[in-house]
Design an enzyme around this catalytic site. Structure first.
Site, mmCIF file in Angstrom:
data_model
loop_
_atom_site.group_PDB
_atom_site.id
_atom_site.type_symbol
_atom_site.label_atom_id
_atom_site.label_comp_id
_atom_site.label_asym_id
_atom_site.label_seq_id
_atom_site.Cartn_x
_atom_site.Cartn_y
_atom_site.Cartn_z
ATOM 1 N N LEU A 1 16.923 41.689 51.265
ATOM 2 C CA LEU A 1 15.768 42.609 51.382
ATOM 3 C C LEU A 1 14.753 41.987 52.563
ATOM 4 O O LEU A 1 14.563 40.877 52.721
ATOM 5 C CB LEU A 1 14.894 42.720 50.027
ATOM 6 C CG LEU A 1 15.679 43.144 49.093
ATOM 7 C CD1 LEU A 1 15.194 42.648 47.541
ATOM 8 C CD2 LEU A 1 15.880 44.744 49.137
ATOM 9 N N ASN B 1 14.373 39.038 40.435
ATOM 10 C CA ASN B 1 15.936 38.803 40.682
ATOM 11 C C ASN B 1 16.224 37.913 39.591
ATOM 12 O O ASN B 1 15.752 36.723 39.191
ATOM 13 C CB ASN B 1 16.003 38.176 41.962
ATOM 14 C CG ASN B 1 17.504 38.097 42.321
ATOM 15 O OD1 ASN B 1 18.194 38.928 42.336
ATOM 16 N ND2 ASN B 1 17.563 37.070 42.904
ATOM 17 N N HIS C 1 19.546 35.179 39.569
ATOM 18 C CA HIS C 1 20.419 34.422 40.248
ATOM 19 C C HIS C 1 21.291 33.468 39.813
ATOM 20 O O HIS C 1 20.721 32.651 38.743
ATOM 21 C CB HIS C 1 19.583 33.633 41.471
ATOM 22 C CG HIS C 1 20.531 32.955 42.510
ATOM 23 N ND1 HIS C 1 20.840 33.562 43.401
ATOM 24 C CD2 HIS C 1 20.930 31.369 42.424
ATOM 25 C CE1 HIS C 1 21.652 32.821 44.232
ATOM 26 N NE2 HIS C 1 21.575 31.564 43.550
HETATM 27 C C1 GRF Z 1 25.125 38.195 38.264
HETATM 28 O O1 GRF Z 1 25.969 37.159 38.104
HETATM 29 C C2 GRF Z 1 23.909 37.951 38.776
HETATM 30 O O2 GRF Z 1 23.302 36.634 38.401
HETATM 31 C C3 GRF Z 1 24.046 38.131 40.211
HETATM 32 O O3 GRF Z 1 24.834 39.059 40.477
HETATM 33 C C4 GRF Z 1 25.728 39.294 39.180
HETATM 34 C C5 GRF Z 1 25.443 40.686 38.670
HETATM 35 O O4 GRF Z 1 26.390 40.862 37.866
HETATM 36 N N1 GRF Z 1 22.683 38.407 40.948
HETATM 37 P P1 GRF Z 1 26.224 42.188 36.974
HETATM 38 O O5 GRF Z 1 26.274 43.347 37.972
HETATM 39 O O6 GRF Z 1 24.764 42.329 36.452
HETATM 40 O O7 GRF Z 1 27.367 42.370 35.760
#
Ligand code: GRF
Length: 213
Positions: A93, A107, A109
């Site tokens: 972003l 977010n 992560h």
């Molecule tokens: C997750 O592991 C999250 O931590 C990362 O991207 C993945 C998304 O998975 N940012 P989902 O689309 O929520 O199943």
């Protein structure tokens, strides 16, 4: 009773964290829209099937990152959100976007930040010989994966783990941690102080523990 906090969720794919958040059915929160930059995101279909408002806004329709983010802001703000949740939104972003949503953009992560910002977090944790791995929920700032940390969940790294098996273990705690962090946000428990987040609910618990001791 105060009005529910309005939440917009941004996704790019599977949307399992979005699903966990929706299924948590947080009393003080209302998911007002799920927006994806990919029309074929599996999570978007799930959201629509479960009665949520969905939108797809493709970054391919814009000449660059700035133009896309500016359009995204317009779409998001039409829902007047109190909180924007990045739940697997696979776009870097712009600083303008991050500034626009200061202290109301979070977010999830899949690493224990500040270790392993960016991509391929599980393989990098394995390659580094980490004995634990996990996930982090944080407020978003202009610097990638670096904002004030709201919550972290930890899992062991086990013998024979691959990036996939580790990812599955981490994902389970992501699904627990994200709804809890959002519940804390909408309850007004999160206070950002510089790069730290004070959780007023934790403070109460700490006080009780102190008194008990
Ligand atoms: C997750 O592991 C999250 O931590 C990362 O991207 C993945 C998304 O998975 N940012 P989902 O689309 O929520 O199943």
């Amino acid at each position: 009773m105060s009005a529910k906090k309005r939440i917009v969720i941004l996704i790019s794919g599977r949307g399992s964290n979005m699903q966990a958040l929706a299924e948590a059915d947080i009393a003080q929160a209302e998911i007002v829209a799920v927006i994806s930059n990919r029309a074929d995101a599996a999570g978007l279909l799930w959201a629509a099937q479960h009665g949520l408002t969905t939108e797809a806004i493709s970054h391919h329709d814009y000449p660059g990152r700035e133009a896309f983010d500016a359009a995204l802001i317009k779409h998001i703000d039409a829902y007047q959100p109190d909180l924007v949740v990045l739940a697997g939104f696979m776009r870097i972003l712009t600083p303008e976007f991050c500034r626009h949503y200061t202290d109301r953009l979070i977010n999830i992560h899949p690493s224990l930040l500040p270790a392993f910002t960016g991509l391929h977090t599980h393989q990098r944790a394995l390659d580094s010989g980490c004995r634990v791995a996990g996930c982090t929920i944080h407020f978003v700032t202009a610097e990638l994966d670096c904002g004030p940390i709201i919550a972290q969940g930890v899992v062991p790294v086990l013998n024979g783990d691959t990036a996939d098996t580790l990812a599955q273990r981490v994902l389970k705690i992501e699904h627990q941690l994200l709804p809890k962090a959002v519940a804390d946000f909408v309850a007004g428990n999160l206070v950002v102080e510089g790069n730290r987040v004070k959780n007023l609910a934790d403070a109460v618990t700490d006080n009780v523990a102190c008194l008990k001791n």
